[in-house]
Design an enzyme around this catalytic site. Sequence first.
Site, PDB file in Angstrom:
ATOM      1  N   GLU A 222     -22.935-115.268  60.025  1.00  0.00           N
ATOM      2  CA  GLU A 222     -22.444-114.060  60.674  1.00  0.00           C
ATOM      3  C   GLU A 222     -22.929-114.122  62.121  1.00  0.00           C
ATOM      4  O   GLU A 222     -24.125-114.318  62.354  1.00  0.00           O
ATOM      5  CB  GLU A 222     -23.019-112.816  59.971  1.00  0.00           C
ATOM      6  CG  GLU A 222     -22.399-111.551  60.519  1.00  0.00           C
ATOM      7  CD  GLU A 222     -22.947-110.276  59.889  1.00  0.00           C
ATOM      8  OE1 GLU A 222     -23.786-110.365  58.977  1.00  0.00           O
ATOM      9  OE2 GLU A 222     -22.531-109.202  60.346  1.00  0.00           O
TER      10      GLU A 222
ATOM     11  N   ARG B 111     -33.606-119.430  49.075  1.00  0.00           N
ATOM     12  CA  ARG B 111     -33.755-119.316  50.523  1.00  0.00           C
ATOM     13  C   ARG B 111     -35.019-120.039  50.944  1.00  0.00           C
ATOM     14  O   ARG B 111     -35.967-120.145  50.177  1.00  0.00           O
ATOM     15  CB  ARG B 111     -33.956-117.848  50.908  1.00  0.00           C
ATOM     16  CG  ARG B 111     -32.725-117.048  51.070  1.00  0.00           C
ATOM     17  CD  ARG B 111     -33.117-115.612  51.357  1.00  0.00           C
ATOM     18  NE  ARG B 111     -33.193-115.366  52.795  1.00  0.00           N
ATOM     19  CZ  ARG B 111     -32.140-115.041  53.531  1.00  0.00           C
ATOM     20  NH1 ARG B 111     -30.960-114.949  52.976  1.00  0.00           N
ATOM     21  NH2 ARG B 111     -32.262-114.820  54.813  1.00  0.00           N
TER      22      ARG B 111
ATOM     23  N   LYS C   8     -32.966-112.413  60.594  1.00  0.00           N
ATOM     24  CA  LYS C   8     -32.468-112.055  61.916  1.00  0.00           C
ATOM     25  C   LYS C   8     -32.913-110.662  62.333  1.00  0.00           C
ATOM     26  O   LYS C   8     -33.104-110.390  63.501  1.00  0.00           O
ATOM     27  CB  LYS C   8     -30.937-112.148  61.940  1.00  0.00           C
ATOM     28  CG  LYS C   8     -30.444-113.558  62.167  1.00  0.00           C
ATOM     29  CD  LYS C   8     -28.942-113.620  62.158  1.00  0.00           C
ATOM     30  CE  LYS C   8     -28.421-113.740  60.763  1.00  0.00           C
ATOM     31  NZ  LYS C   8     -26.999-114.065  60.669  1.00  0.00           N
TER      32      LYS C   8
HETATM   33  P1  ATP Z   1     -30.734-113.242  57.870  1.00  0.00           P
HETATM   34  O1  ATP Z   1     -31.363-112.626  56.677  1.00  0.00           O
HETATM   35  O2  ATP Z   1     -31.648-114.064  58.677  1.00  0.00           O
HETATM   36  O3  ATP Z   1     -29.949-112.274  58.678  1.00  0.00           O
HETATM   37  P2  ATP Z   1     -28.292-113.988  56.677  1.00  0.00           P
HETATM   38  O4  ATP Z   1     -28.250-114.575  55.310  1.00  0.00           O
HETATM   39  O5  ATP Z   1     -27.870-112.599  56.830  1.00  0.00           O
HETATM   40  O6  ATP Z   1     -29.706-114.282  57.271  1.00  0.00           O
HETATM   41  P3  ATP Z   1     -25.968-115.340  57.599  1.00  0.00           P
HETATM   42  O7  ATP Z   1     -25.511-115.593  58.976  1.00  0.00           O
HETATM   43  O8  ATP Z   1     -25.175-114.432  56.751  1.00  0.00           O
HETATM   44  O9  ATP Z   1     -27.467-114.848  57.698  1.00  0.00           O
HETATM   45  O10 ATP Z   1     -26.233-116.709  56.846  1.00  0.00           O
HETATM   46  C1  ATP Z   1     -25.381-117.823  56.865  1.00  0.00           C
HETATM   47  C2  ATP Z   1     -25.751-118.709  55.712  1.00  0.00           C
HETATM   48  O11 ATP Z   1     -27.096-119.155  55.839  1.00  0.00           O
HETATM   49  C3  ATP Z   1     -25.646-117.981  54.381  1.00  0.00           C
HETATM   50  O12 ATP Z   1     -24.953-118.805  53.483  1.00  0.00           O
HETATM   51  C4  ATP Z   1     -27.072-117.788  53.967  1.00  0.00           C
HETATM   52  O13 ATP Z   1     -27.186-117.845  52.580  1.00  0.00           O
HETATM   53  C5  ATP Z   1     -27.790-118.944  54.642  1.00  0.00           C
HETATM   54  N1  ATP Z   1     -29.186-118.602  54.915  1.00  0.00           N
HETATM   55  C6  ATP Z   1     -29.657-117.601  55.679  1.00  0.00           C
HETATM   56  N2  ATP Z   1     -30.996-117.552  55.665  1.00  0.00           N
HETATM   57  C7  ATP Z   1     -31.405-118.580  54.878  1.00  0.00           C
HETATM   58  C8  ATP Z   1     -32.672-119.064  54.464  1.00  0.00           C
HETATM   59  N3  ATP Z   1     -33.819-118.488  54.866  1.00  0.00           N
HETATM   60  N4  ATP Z   1     -32.706-120.139  53.651  1.00  0.00           N
HETATM   61  C9  ATP Z   1     -31.574-120.740  53.252  1.00  0.00           C
HETATM   62  N5  ATP Z   1     -30.351-120.331  53.603  1.00  0.00           N
HETATM   63  C10 ATP Z   1     -30.243-119.259  54.401  1.00  0.00           C
HETATM   64 MG    MG Z   2     -25.787-112.108  56.239  1.00  0.00          MG
END
Ligand code: ATP
Ligand code: MG
Length: 566
Positions: free
Chosen positions: A38, A264, A274
């Site tokens: 995102e 994760r 984020k």
């Molecule tokens: P954040 O919690 O940091 O905002 P998010 O999951 O909301 O992370 P996205 O941009 O939606 O961020 O994530 C893109 C991809 O990265 C998703 O498929 C998510 O599962 C993966 N991802 C995000 N954080 C991690 C992590 N700490 N470990 C492994 N994969 C991750």
């Molecule tokens: Mg997300």
Amino acid sequence: MGNKKIPERPVDFIREIIREDIKSGRFGGRVHTRFPPEPNGYLHIGHAKAICINFDIAKEFGGKCNLRFDDTNPAKEEEEYVEAIKQDIRWLGYDWEDRLYFASDYFEKMYEYAMILIKKGKAYVCDLSPEEIREYRGTLTEPGKESPYRQRSIEENLDLFERMRKGEFPEGSKTLRAKIDMSSPNINLRDPVMYRIIKKIPHHRTEYKWCIYPTYDWAHGLEDSIEGITHSLCSLEYENHRPLYDWFLDQLGIYHPRQIEFARLNMTYTVLSKRYLSELVKRKIVRGWDDPRMPTLAGMRRAGYPPEAIRKFCRQIGVAKTDSVIDIELLEHFVRECLNRTAQRRMVVINPLKLVIENYPEEKVEELVAINNPENPDDGTRKIPFSKVLYIEKDDFMENPPEKFYRLAPGREVRLRYAYFVKCTEVVKDASGNIVEIRCIYDPGSRNISQDKRKSKAIIHWVSAKHCIEIEVRLYDRLFIKKDPLEFPEGTDFTANLNPNSLKIIENCKAEPYLAGAKSGDRFQFERIGYFVCDPDSTQQKLVFNRTVSLKDEWQKIKKFFTSQP
Ligand code: ATP
Ligand code: MG
């Protein structure tokens, strides 16, 4: 006492599933993954894990991997992030080629799919407010209550939904919800919201064209389906959403990818979310998303981490099905391992102390030969000027040394790297008793180390005072002092765990002249000090270097890398 074994890679259940799917002919033997960020912030090391998994798997199985921006919420998304994310993925070493997609390009298609669900009696327009929806949802132990709008006719729903799209209703006044089961044990299936109204904020690509936006649960499976994804790999928190992912696709009867969840990445001494990272930026606790102390890819790039080290780290931790916390030292280990092989050595004195060689001719300058990288003979050698007045590290001299101090002290002798033995004959102090200079004599016959019988227990680095350049050095350390920064005392927040000494700037360090040619992004080992990278703040007048990591591999002290894995 140390356990030097790198933790074993967990069994790769994802690749096992994919191999089985290929064997059974599911998806026609294809493998097509995607990385779906995102664009609401910069990528962090957790995303790197997801990037490596998706792109590596596609490559290994002869498949493809899409880069798809999951831009379904205009309230948080910005073009700046789209560009930064692209740059970071390329820097990490991955290429989506011509497979760049935006969820927002599917809004029309998603709308049509929503109309299909309404026509099937599987979705309805609901007038409950967000708070009421929450109230009606029930809890883990109590079933939810049905919305009073659940029984609206298909005709009414179609009419209201079209008018929602046209912008006839105020924000928050209506949603489109799936009609599933308000008493499902899985709360995600209790008539989840599919669309909400967002009016006053322009979308970074569609601007004001839409005022209804799809939720993650509704949108994500459709995005995967439209793109022909085979294996939709996501993090563990979506496991409970999988029934919903499947439900939507089944109801529509369209192409149905397979969602697989993995743990994760969590890491000690940092936060990987984020939300917290953007708070650090907004509150100006760090300089920006690319501050070298940030666990973002942009931060790690600026700190001097080689992308190769990050890829190796991600591959080593592999994929697991249970959450764990990885020690940050493991990442640092891969950084050191890579830099040790690839970074050229330079001599830099961080805290200079003047050393005058009394028996060295005033105007004489010798060019001594130094090895650029003992780990890589192809890097060759360079010349370093040697003269009567040098700088050495303050720490390498002690007036009253303890027995085990093998460096310079009055009457003691030490070898200068690539040069001679010097013996300290005098200590010069200022009026207030500070040591300002030390005087030595050198042994002209000691230059060739292989012909010299004497063994020096220490070899110290130096630069020639007349020839050196001044540089700024930024000594970065961990941003948090606590292993889990989110464990903070009541009444405070995670910033209570900030390390007050995470940055120390030293302005007038003395570097050998050869370093003058360094360009932003060049990585070096400053001998005996650590690994450094040339910072983009560097100017013609002054080069700036960031410490990437110290030389010390704390890794040897570590017993376990998976601190909380069962
Ligand atoms: P954040 O919690 O940091 O905002 P998010 O999951 O909301 O992370 P996205 O941009 O939606 O961020 O994530 C893109 C991809 O990265 C998703 O498929 C998510 O599962 C993966 N991802 C995000 N954080 C991690 C992590 N700490 N470990 C492994 N994969 C991750
Ligand atoms: Mg997300």
